[in-house]
Structure formats: structure tokens, C-alpha cells
Design a protein around this motif. Structure first.
Motif, PDB file in Angstrom:
ATOM      1  N   THR A 188     -13.811 -15.635 -20.165  1.00 23.09           N
ATOM      2  CA  THR A 188     -15.177 -15.751 -20.675  1.00 23.09           C
ATOM      3  C   THR A 188     -15.582 -14.533 -21.484  1.00 23.09           C
ATOM      4  N   GLY A 236     -12.970 -17.482  -7.769  1.00 25.86           N
ATOM      5  CA  GLY A 236     -14.018 -17.640  -8.784  1.00 25.86           C
ATOM      6  C   GLY A 236     -13.755 -18.906  -9.565  1.00 25.86           C
ATOM      7  N   THR A 237     -13.756 -18.789 -10.900  1.00 23.23           N
ATOM      8  CA  THR A 237     -13.419 -19.936 -11.747  1.00 23.23           C
ATOM      9  C   THR A 237     -12.007 -20.417 -11.428  1.00 23.23           C
ATOM     10  N   GLY A 238     -11.130 -19.449 -11.186  1.00 24.29           N
ATOM     11  CA  GLY A 238      -9.799 -19.744 -10.675  1.00 24.29           C
ATOM     12  C   GLY A 238      -9.603 -18.973  -9.383  1.00 24.29           C
ATOM     13  N   GLY A 260     -14.487 -22.151  -7.552  1.00 20.90           N
ATOM     14  CA  GLY A 260     -15.876 -22.501  -7.836  1.00 20.90           C
ATOM     15  C   GLY A 260     -16.000 -23.890  -8.466  1.00 20.90           C
ATOM     16  N   PRO A 261     -15.213 -24.183  -9.526  1.00 20.92           N
ATOM     17  CA  PRO A 261     -15.295 -25.530 -10.113  1.00 20.92           C
ATOM     18  C   PRO A 261     -14.909 -26.631  -9.127  1.00 20.92           C
ATOM     19  N   ARG A 306     -23.571 -26.995  -8.316  1.00 18.41           N
ATOM     20  CA  ARG A 306     -22.920 -25.707  -8.497  1.00 18.41           C
ATOM     21  C   ARG A 306     -22.795 -24.972  -7.163  1.00 18.41           C
ATOM     22  N   TRP A 325     -19.151 -25.083   3.175  1.00 22.30           N
ATOM     23  CA  TRP A 325     -18.686 -23.716   3.434  1.00 22.30           C
ATOM     24  C   TRP A 325     -17.675 -23.646   4.567  1.00 22.30           C
ATOM     25  N   GLY A 351     -14.584 -12.049  -6.268  1.00 22.55           N
ATOM     26  CA  GLY A 351     -14.854 -13.229  -7.101  1.00 22.55           C
ATOM     27  C   GLY A 351     -16.197 -13.842  -6.753  1.00 22.55           C
ATOM     28  N   GLY A 352     -16.699 -14.643  -7.683  1.00 25.30           N
ATOM     29  CA  GLY A 352     -18.055 -15.189  -7.573  1.00 25.30           C
ATOM     30  C   GLY A 352     -18.314 -15.941  -6.282  1.00 25.30           C
ATOM     31  N   VAL A 353     -17.356 -16.758  -5.837  1.00 26.26           N
ATOM     32  CA  VAL A 353     -17.590 -17.578  -4.640  1.00 26.26           C
ATOM     33  C   VAL A 353     -17.779 -16.688  -3.405  1.00 26.26           C
ATOM     34  N   GLN A 379     -20.989 -15.352  -1.524  1.00 23.55           N
ATOM     35  CA  GLN A 379     -21.562 -15.988  -0.331  1.00 23.55           C
ATOM     36  C   GLN A 379     -21.077 -15.195   0.887  1.00 23.55           C
TER      37      GLN A 379
HETATM   38  P1  ADP Z   1     -14.574 -15.562 -13.280  1.00 26.42           P
HETATM   39  O1  ADP Z   1     -13.701 -16.186 -12.251  1.00 26.42           O
HETATM   40  O2  ADP Z   1     -14.809 -16.460 -14.470  1.00 26.42           O
HETATM   41  O3  ADP Z   1     -14.184 -14.181 -13.656  1.00 26.42           O
HETATM   42  P2  ADP Z   1     -16.548 -15.409 -11.167  1.00 26.42           P
HETATM   43  O4  ADP Z   1     -15.652 -14.652 -10.271  1.00 26.42           O
HETATM   44  O5  ADP Z   1     -18.000 -15.015 -11.205  1.00 26.42           O
HETATM   45  O6  ADP Z   1     -16.052 -15.395 -12.662  1.00 26.42           O
HETATM   46  O7  ADP Z   1     -16.447 -16.937 -10.751  1.00 26.42           O
HETATM   47  C1  ADP Z   1     -17.266 -17.908 -11.306  1.00 26.42           C
HETATM   48  C2  ADP Z   1     -17.273 -19.098 -10.334  1.00 26.42           C
HETATM   49  O8  ADP Z   1     -17.842 -18.664  -9.107  1.00 26.42           O
HETATM   50  C3  ADP Z   1     -18.107 -20.268 -10.814  1.00 26.42           C
HETATM   51  O9  ADP Z   1     -17.428 -21.466 -10.471  1.00 26.42           O
HETATM   52  C4  ADP Z   1     -19.403 -20.156 -10.019  1.00 26.42           C
HETATM   53  O10 ADP Z   1     -19.944 -21.425  -9.728  1.00 26.42           O
HETATM   54  C5  ADP Z   1     -18.965 -19.456  -8.761  1.00 26.42           C
HETATM   55  N1  ADP Z   1     -20.005 -18.539  -8.278  1.00 26.42           N
HETATM   56  C6  ADP Z   1     -20.549 -17.507  -8.955  1.00 26.42           C
HETATM   57  N2  ADP Z   1     -21.508 -16.903  -8.209  1.00 26.42           N
HETATM   58  C7  ADP Z   1     -21.552 -17.570  -7.032  1.00 26.42           C
HETATM   59  C8  ADP Z   1     -22.350 -17.451  -5.853  1.00 26.42           C
HETATM   60  N3  ADP Z   1     -23.291 -16.516  -5.726  1.00 26.42           N
HETATM   61  N4  ADP Z   1     -22.119 -18.323  -4.856  1.00 26.42           N
HETATM   62  C9  ADP Z   1     -21.178 -19.277  -4.968  1.00 26.42           C
HETATM   63  N5  ADP Z   1     -20.422 -19.445  -6.048  1.00 26.42           N
HETATM   64  C10 ADP Z   1     -20.606 -18.615  -7.078  1.00 26.42           C
END
Ligand code: ADP
Ligand code: ZN
Length: 303
Positions: free
Chosen positions: A13, A137-139, A190-191, A200, A211, A238-240, A243
Motif C-alpha cells: 500500500t 494484517g492484509t496478509g 484481515g480480509p 471489516r 475472535w 499487524g493490524g488484526v 485487538q
Molecule cells: P498491512 O498488512 O497492509 O501492512 P495492517 O497490518 O494494518 O496493514 O493490516 C491491515 C488489515 O488489518 C486489514 O484487513 C484490516 O481490516 C485489519 N485491521 C486493521 N486494524 C485493525 C483493528 N484495529 N482490528 C482488527 N483488524 C484490523
């Protein structure tokens, strides 16, 4: 005076480019959207050339990239992104333009191997020589430092694509990995959360059944990594993993799955400091790139 380093967290991204010496001393940082290799690499290069004009040559540049990437220094495609489905980036030469233009040592590795090295240098893995950094995250991807060295081998680990058993009655979602369907990433990224539950991941409340299932898949992965590599710590970013309530659920499920077989105090008595978030928080990626630069700039390493 400390050595000034450059780092690129090259993501699907955005590219995050930084110059500094470490977590407490970032002198400049830019975020560049990932569009085409020509434009994105050109903008990143312009940033480092401007920094070089201001500060003189950097001691090294680290590139921590989304993958898959070619890591064998003797391959003609060393420094390339290889079989990514991302449009325009398949077989893109990522490290080459920087090597040719900057003439400084370049460290090149996967984003998660970089993050692992950054965690060892400045974060939650200081003093350890065998541990895993996993991003959800995304992956999903894992970097591993084993006996003090980042694992490369055949290519590099693809810990997100291992095949966990799936109980199709309890979880009818077939997974979303384009290669495997219900691999770990296909079930727990995440996806995957978004496709399975129709909203989402960010918007699923903590008490949602999503969860417990997520914690189960992550724990399956960790239990297997523990059996295979005997890591001294597992760092989950990572984003997930934002939580935070996932951590206690994952820890409990790992213990349940291992069922008392692995007799180590880190697991049985200090689990809270065994399965942990990144010490560098959401800067693990870009600081990982700086750690790759530091490593490349070490005397005797060469570019
Ligand atoms: P990337 O993997 O693109 O570097 P991230 O690690 O932020 O970026 O991952 C993005 C993914 O994590 C997306 O699928 C998003 O829905 C999910 N995500 C981001 N923030 C959260 C959150 N606070 N809680 C749950 N899922 C999240
Ligand atoms: Zn897969």
C-alpha cells in the motif's frame, strides 16, 4: 556520533522511508503510495538523494519488502520482487535502482525478517537468538531469527501459508488465499475475517465469535512453530493484533493445544512475556528496515 542509516518499509500500500540512527532518533520520514515501480521507487530514491545532500552519504540502506522476494545474492534477480499478484510489481527490481544510484551497502530482506531484526536490535527480542515475528494484517507472514541468523534457505519462510486443519462444520468459510483457499492466511488474515463475517475486522466487537475462531487459528500456527523451531519468544504484530483481547485468548489456546508436552518455564510460568506484541509497536516495519541497514553497514559485510 552515531551512524546515519536509511530504511524503506516497502509495502503493497505504501513505502515508508526513514533516515535516522534508531527508534529515538528518526531525522526524516516520508510515506509514498505504492503505485508503479518506476514512480514509487523514483520518489523513494529522490528522498534518499536529498537526505544524502543534507547529511552526506548514509552508512547503509535497508529495504524490508513485501514478497515474495529473491534473497540469494548470487541470483541475477537478487533484490527483485518475484511472483506477487500485485499489478505491475511482478519481477520488479526493487534494490537495484538504489544500489546503482547511492553506492552504499544495501540490506535487502522480507518485511517480516526486517521486523524481526528490528525487534532484536531495539524491541521485544533483545538478547534472544531464536524467535519469530509474525504479522497478521492484509496478509500473514513470519520472519525468523534462528541461532542469531535470519532464515533464508530455499527462498524465505512463508509461515502464513501453512495448512492448519479446518473443521468445516464449525467453520464453513472455505478461505480466501488465491493459491490455497484455507491456508492460515486464507482463514485468519484481515480480509479473511471480513469475507467470513461480512464486516471489516475493525468493526467486529470483542465478544463476537469471530475472535475465538481467530485465536484458535493463530494458536494452531504458533503451536506448530513452537514444535518445529523452538522459538524463545513469539512476537505478534499487524493490524488484526491491534485487538489486544486476542493475546490472552491466543495464549490460552496455545497451552491447550500443546497439552503439557513442551515443559518450558517460558510457556508454563511466563506465557505473558512469551507471546507478546512488538516492542516497537507499529514502527516495527520501518525500524526493521533500519536494522537491515545497520546489519549491511557492519564492517566486513559489504553491500
Ligand atoms: P498491512 O498488512 O497492509 O501492512 P495492517 O497490518 O494494518 O496493514 O493490516 C491491515 C488489515 O488489518 C486489514 O484487513 C484490516 O481490516 C485489519 N485491521 C486493521 N486494524 C485493525 C483493528 N484495529 N482490528 C482488527 N483488524 C484490523
Ligand atoms: Zn495460502
Amino acid at each position: 556520533m552515531k551512524t546515519l542509516l536509511g530504511g524503506i518499509e516497502a509495502g503493497g500500500t505504501k513505502f515508508v522511508c526513514a533516515v535516522g540512527t534508531g527508534p529515538d532518533d528518526i531525522r526524516a520520514l516520508v510515506r509514498i503510495p505504492t503505485t508503479t515501480p518506476e514512480v514509487t521507487i523514483g520518489q523513494a530514491l529522490a528522498f534518499f538523494q536529498e537526505q544524502t545532500r543534507q547529511h552526506g552519504p548514509l552508512a547503509g540502506l535497508g529495504i524490508a519488502s513485501f514478497g515474495p522476494v529473491e534473497l540469494h545474492p548470487d541470483s541475477p534477480a537478487y533484490g527483485f520482487i518475484t511472483s506477487t499478484p500485485k499489478p505491475g510489481w511482478r519481477n520488479a527490481d526493487l534494490a537495484g535502482p538504489f544500489r546503482r544510484a547511492l553506492d552504499i551497502p544495501i540490506g535487502f530482506d522480507t518485511d517480516v525478517n526486517g521486523a524481526a531484526l528490528g525487534e532484536k536490535q531495539w524491541g521485544a527480542a533483545q538478547g534472544l537468538d531464536t524467535f519469530i515475528y509474525l504479522t497478521v494484517g492484509t496478509g500473514i507472514g513470519g520472519g525468523a531469527l534462528i541461532n542469531g541468523r535470519l532464515v533464508h534457505g530455499l527462498l524465505h519462510p512463508e509461515m502464513g501459508h501453512f495448512r492448519p486443519p479446518r473443521d468445516a462444520k464449525a467453520d464453513p468459510f472455505p478461505g480466501c488465499c488465491p493459491f490455497h483457499g484455507d491456508c492460515f492466511e486464507g482463514l485468519a488474515s484481515g480480509p479473511a475475517l471480513e469475507k467470513r463475517w461480512g464486516q471489516r475486522a475493525e468493526s467486529l466487537p470483542p465478544e463476537h465469535p469471530a475472535w475465538a475462531l481467530e485465536a484458535h487459528y493463530i494458536a494452531q500456527a504458533l503451536a506448530n512453530y513452537i514444535c518445529i523451531l523452538s522459538p524463545q519468544r513469539l512476537i505478534l504484530g499487524g493490524g488484526v493484533m491491534a485487538q489486544g483481547h486476542l493475546f490472552p485468548q491466543v495464549r490460552a489456546e496455545v497451552l491447550r493445544l500443546l497439552n503439557g508436552y513442551i515443559q518450558a518455564p517460558a510457556l508454563l510460568e511466563h506465557l505473558d512475556s512469551y507471546i507478546v506484541p512488538p516492542g516497537l509497536g507499529d514502527r516495527a516495519g520501518v525500524l526493521g528496515a533500519l536494522a537491515l541497514a545497520l546489519d549491511a553497514a557492519r564492517p566486513g559485510r559489504g553491500g
